[in-house]
Design a protein around this motif. Structure first.
Motif, PDB file in Angstrom:
ATOM      1  N   ASN A  99       0.817  -1.199   0.000  1.00 41.05           N
ATOM      2  CA  ASN A  99       0.000   0.000   0.000  1.00 41.05           C
ATOM      3  C   ASN A  99       0.861   1.264   0.000  1.00 41.05           C
ATOM      4  O   ASN A  99       2.030   1.247   0.379  1.00 41.05           O
ATOM      5  CB  ASN A  99      -0.940  -0.010   1.198  1.00 41.05           C
ATOM      6  N   HIS A 135      -7.059  -4.857  -7.160  1.00 40.70           N
ATOM      7  CA  HIS A 135      -6.408  -3.586  -6.828  1.00 40.70           C
ATOM      8  C   HIS A 135      -4.991  -3.564  -7.395  1.00 40.70           C
ATOM      9  O   HIS A 135      -4.404  -4.607  -7.702  1.00 40.70           O
ATOM     10  CB  HIS A 135      -6.377  -3.422  -5.297  1.00 40.70           C
ATOM     11  N   HIS A 155      -9.435 -10.601  -2.697  1.00 38.71           N
ATOM     12  CA  HIS A 155      -9.035  -9.293  -2.149  1.00 38.71           C
ATOM     13  C   HIS A 155     -10.284  -8.717  -1.472  1.00 38.71           C
ATOM     14  O   HIS A 155     -11.119  -8.086  -2.098  1.00 38.71           O
ATOM     15  CB  HIS A 155      -8.542  -8.370  -3.265  1.00 38.71           C
ATOM     16  N   GLN A 215      -9.746  -3.365   1.663  1.00 41.28           N
ATOM     17  CA  GLN A 215      -8.832  -2.379   1.098  1.00 41.28           C
ATOM     18  C   GLN A 215      -9.200  -0.987   1.585  1.00 41.28           C
ATOM     19  O   GLN A 215     -10.331  -0.531   1.425  1.00 41.28           O
ATOM     20  CB  GLN A 215      -8.856  -2.399  -0.433  1.00 41.28           C
TER      21      GLN A 215
END
Length: 780
Positions: free
Chosen positions: A120, A461, A507, A510
């Protein structure tokens, strides 16, 4: 004794070998050579040479191409239902998979570091764009050694690695001849870099680097960076195929489009391919796009349009003149975007001609952070206008409409078009949900993926890209690099979706945060808050705890049109708590909602090599000084003292210049006489000329600027001196208040590099024809 020493050495070697045996090959980088017992035979004739240790990727490992478009909207491409023709994007989608629920970060630099590392943005210490970094751990712009790039990983396995285009990841105080260069692409895993380090550039006069060496602008009058980008990429790939065909390649192709300036090649602009196609305005256009998206299966049937923020004008409320101006802005943007996609098509054609396309994992991401909202409500002819507190109104834009999109403009479109680019959502860059953090993505790998022309709707992502590449190549995620334990990747490989479109989403959580705007996704739900909208003069609140949160079920409401916060407060509080948890885990706090203040390095808290400097001397051979590597001449009085030598017969050309044709100044000699010209935002130009010709021989040439003081963009009085004698004086009515162009244009001694400040001299051939010993600046 010798036997004991030999035995001890062998014990050490094999003990060390046992340590490495406990790790999978590639989990430690660089990959260590195998340990061998020492050779005790003295004579080489009696020794069988060992096989040379060479690291090679797994047999059949694919080439890797990552294409990243810049500041485009989710729904801009025709592939996603939009009005911009994108045949190359369509080509990848038809030959592979189209991911319709792919997500990005809400700003450029944060997205790029996440894409290249699988971690990230705040873990990469990149909460904002370079040039606005602070001293906070999650935003200092210094990627820690616990994180390395996909370039380094593949390079360590024997790949040829290239980085072409935009790199907005190097701290601004390190973009100069002193470096350090440790964070530049060629020191972070890429064998080759060709491109620029700024957030944006002129596409006709870019300031580029080859590796770490600044290079001049092409003198070709038909030059355009997007074409150059493809040419240089293909040249490098061909060279590596010629010399090392046994080594696969990885190329990161970071397009400049469709980031401002919206300036397509001149011949494309003249075609007027989009004339009249946006006359219906952004409100009607959004409805048309949604209808196409539903028909194409991009969004589920029944998806509704999210409502635009109240501060964005409704199209029907605009005057006829405004509609004409704003429609033209979108026509130009669409032309630039189509041309960029055309260049991606040329890249694919080149790979196909080389026979490399079939075994290439080709990943095409159509946008890095949503559409641009920096153009304000009217759009701009020169993007720096708003950032300098001098917005452009509709009558002014109309007066320059014939030049809009051409080489004499540096334009950006209006916020309304950015909102339309997020359809069925709204919002754009800097917003942590909706159009600010979603993009279309397509990938193909003919030799590795059987499925063709299928869509994938699972949440994915940017941080999933690196794990996907590692799995496709067949190498592990490194756990240790150069002796330093690596932070585990946060992303999940998307390869589970290659052949199974119904697979369960992996995923599942987030977060996203930019400038106080934030969101949290979990299992189809998203909670989000708008703290700041750039075109609004004030923040929504002055207290993060008072921000209004929204709640959406993305699986039932893909456009985020139905806020469920009031109906399901328990779920909202659950997600807000999850955001706090993820923020703490990822280095997000503190939140920083400052805007223009962050352009000032001292205020923001990042290093500034000019901090406290009142004087600076520049010598020949100091090229391309970016705005953050040069003493500030904004909102201050200053003097320039140039020590020069004029040859017999006189001299002409530039003594010193800063920035270019969209705002800047130049001190030069024209027809033997010194002259100073100040260009204010390509709107107004002020010149002061000497009444006397420069004498031959050594000369002390001076310029004194006495700043009036007062509000932003105030002017002052300029005076020219030859050997201490006043030879010219005049008024400079307005000056640049906040910035010239960040890192896009430079300050240069002995020439005006890149775009010219004035038309008084040739754009390329303007170097001073005498000698310059030094130029000294003093702030008063």
């Amino acid at each position: 004794m010798k036997k004991a020493v030999f035995t001890f050495i062998c014990v050490l070697i094999f003990a060390n070998a046992n340590v490495f045996a406990q790790t999978k090959m590639g989990e430690v980088l660089p990959i260590p050579a195998p340990n061998r017992a020492p050779i005790t035979e003295m004579d080489w004739r009696k020794v069988t040479p060992p096989e040379r240790f060479v690291v090679k990727p797994p047999k059949g490992a694919p080439n890797v191409v990552i294409v990243l478009m810049d500041q485009t909207g989710y729904s801009d491409p025709s592939t996603m239902g939009g009005g911009v023709n994108t045949p190359a994007f369509e080509r990848v989608a038809k030959n592979g998979l189209l991911f319709t629920n792919f997500h990005v970060n809400a700003l450029c630099s944060p997205s790029r570091v996440a894409l290249l590392t699988g971690r990230n943005s705040h873990q990469n210490h990149m909460a904002g764009v370079t040039g606005t970094n602070t001293s906070y751990p999650g935003d200092d712009g210094i990627r820690p050694p616990t994180i390395n790039s996909i370039g380094y990983m593949l390079q360590s396995w024997g790949y040829c690695t290239g980085y072409f285009g935009k790199c907005n990841e190097v701290p601004d105080n390190e973009v100069n001849v002193s470096g350090p260069f440790t964070r530049w692409p060629t020191r972070t895993g890429f064998d080759k870099f060709y491109g620029y380090l700024a957030g944006e550039q002129s596409l006709f006069h870019p300031s580029l680097y080859d590796g770490t060496t600044p290079i001049g602008t092409s003198t070709d009058p038909n030059y355009h960076f997007n074409t150059d980008l493809t040419n240089k990429s293909l040249e490098w790939i061909r060279a590596t195929r010629s010399l090392t065909p046994d080594r696969p390649f990885m190329i990161y192709y970071a397009q400049s489009a469709s980031h401002p300036p919206h300036t397509p090649p001149i011949d494309w602009l003249k075609r007027d391919s989009y004339k009249g196609k946006f006359d219906q305005g952004w409100d009607k256009y959004r409805e048309e796009v949604l209808a196409r998206q539903i028909k194409l299966g991009i969004v589920p049937a029944g998806t509704k349009l999210a409502k635009n923020p109240e501060t964005v004008q409704e199209w029907e409320s605009l005057t006829p003149q405004a509609k004409k101006v704003l429609a033209r802005e979108m026509e130009v943007y669409a032309t630039l975007t189509e041309h960029a996609d055309y260049e991606v098509g040329r890249l694919m054609d080149g790979l196909e001609e080389m026979g490399e396309l079939d075994n290439t994992l080709f990943i095409y991401i159509f946008g890095d952070n949503g559409s641009s909202v920096v153009g304000d409500l009217n759009g701009t002819f020169v993007e720096w206008s708003g950032l300098n507190g001098a917005p452009e109104d509709i009558p002014y834009l109309a007066s320059r409409l014939d030049e809009y999109g051409g080489p004499n403009s540096y334009p950006n479109y209006a916020v309304g078009w950015a909102m339309a680019g997020g359809t069925p959502c709204t919002l754009g860059i800097t917003f942590a949900h909706g159009g600010g953090n979603i993009a279309g993505m397509a990938l193909q790998w003919p030799k590795g993926i059987k499925a063709k022309g299928e869509k994938r709707t699972q949440y994915t992502h940017l941080i999933d890209v690196v794990p996907t590449i590692l799995e496709a190549v067949g190498i592990p995620e490194p756990k240790t690099v150069n002796g330093i334990a690596q932070l585990p990747m946060q992303g999940s490989s998307m390869s589970y979706l290659f052949e199974d479109g119904k697979a369960k989403e992996r995923h599942t959580v987030q977060y996203n945060e930019t400038a106080g705007n934030r969101s949290i996704y979990q299992d189809g739900w998203i909670a989000a808050t708008i703290h700041s909208a750039l075109w609004e003069p004030e923040l929504r609140t002055q207290d993060f705890n008072k921000d209004k949160w929204e709640l959406y079920n993305m699986r039932e409401d893909f456009g985020l049109a139905n806020d469920l916060a009031a109906k399901n407060p328990k779920k909202l509080e659950e997600l807000k708590a999850l955001f706090i948890k993820e923020a703490l885990k990822n280095n997000v706090f503190p939140l920083d909602d400052r805007r223009a203040e962050r352009l000032n390095a001292k205020v923001a808290g990042r290093p500034d090599i000019m901090d406290g400097r009142k004087t600076l001397t520049i010598y020949p051979g100091m090229p391309g000084l970016t705005e953050n590597s040069f003493i500030s001449t904004k909102q201050t009085s200053y003097t320039i003292d140039a020590k020069i030598e004029v040859p017999k017969g006189g001299a002409n050309g530039v003594i010193f210049s800063q920035a270019g044709m969209f705002g800047g100044w130049s001190f030069y000699v024209l027809n033997g006489k010194p002259k100073f010209t100040y260009n204010w935002l390509a709107r107004e130009s002020y010149s002061i000329e000497s009444t006397e010709t420069l004498p031959e021989g050594k000369v002390s040439l001076g310029f004194d600027f006495a700043y009036d003081g007062g509000p932003l963009n105030s002017g002052g009085t300029g005076t020219i001196f030859i050997n201490g004698k006043k030879v010219g004086q005049g008024r400079i009515g307005k000056t640049m208040g906040s910035l010239y162009s960040l890192a896009a244009e430079t300050a240069d001694i002995g020439k005006d590099s890149y775009s010219p400040v004035t038309k008084d001299y040739d754009p390329w051939n303007n170097s001073f024809t005498g000698k310059i010993e030094k130029v000294t600046f003093n702030l008063k």
